[in-house]
Motif scaffolding. Sequence first.
Motif, PDB file in Angstrom:
ATOM      1  N   ASP A 174      26.002 -17.377   6.793  1.00  0.00           N
ATOM      2  CA  ASP A 174      24.725 -16.740   7.136  1.00  0.00           C
ATOM      3  C   ASP A 174      24.920 -15.243   7.357  1.00  0.00           C
ATOM      4  OD1 ASP A 174      23.324 -19.149   6.962  1.00  0.00           O
ATOM      5  OD2 ASP A 174      23.632 -19.602   9.084  1.00  0.00           O
ATOM      6  N   ILE A 195      24.054 -13.920  -3.879  1.00  0.00           N
ATOM      7  CA  ILE A 195      24.012 -14.505  -2.534  1.00  0.00           C
ATOM      8  C   ILE A 195      24.756 -15.836  -2.523  1.00  0.00           C
ATOM      9  CG2 ILE A 195      22.459 -15.563  -0.823  1.00  0.00           C
ATOM     10  CD1 ILE A 195      20.535 -13.175  -1.429  1.00  0.00           C
ATOM     11  N   GLU A 212      25.394 -13.600   3.999  1.00  0.00           N
ATOM     12  CA  GLU A 212      24.111 -13.473   3.298  1.00  0.00           C
ATOM     13  C   GLU A 212      23.283 -12.332   3.874  1.00  0.00           C
ATOM     14  OE1 GLU A 212      20.095 -16.031   2.188  1.00  0.00           O
ATOM     15  OE2 GLU A 212      21.900 -17.096   2.839  1.00  0.00           O
ATOM     16  N   ARG A 255      28.091 -16.471  -0.363  1.00  0.00           N
ATOM     17  CA  ARG A 255      28.102 -17.549   0.645  1.00  0.00           C
ATOM     18  C   ARG A 255      29.307 -18.459   0.413  1.00  0.00           C
ATOM     19  NH1 ARG A 255      23.861 -18.478   4.079  1.00  0.00           N
ATOM     20  NH2 ARG A 255      24.605 -20.606   4.338  1.00  0.00           N
TER      21      ARG A 255
END
Length: 119
Positions: free
Chosen positions: A83, A68, A86, A72
Amino acid sequence: MRSASESTSSSGGTPPAALQALRQSIDNIDTALIAMLAERFRCTREVGELKARYGLPAADPAREARQIARLRSLAEGTKLDPDFAEKFLAFIIREVIRHHEAIAREAEVRDTPGGVSAP
């Protein structure tokens, strides 16, 4: 000057060539995304089979957190909303874990005498 996305036919007729070209590019990207996801899931299926063989858990929270963070960062570098990236990866991870759990259940049934999982 109008951008390709702002150029429209005032007569309400056929979309301009620029719109059609952009849509064709999107269709090509979608095709590539599906092919890449299929390859990713082929690899994660093999990971699931190895995890089942060695009795490893379906989820690996430390690896997931690293992935993650990595995605990102990649998203930020390409001006994609981190966002969104993710959330997209979280969805894929949930699906992979679900597949790994199913593979582990199948392996348990296969490895149990009589082919029935233990209670």
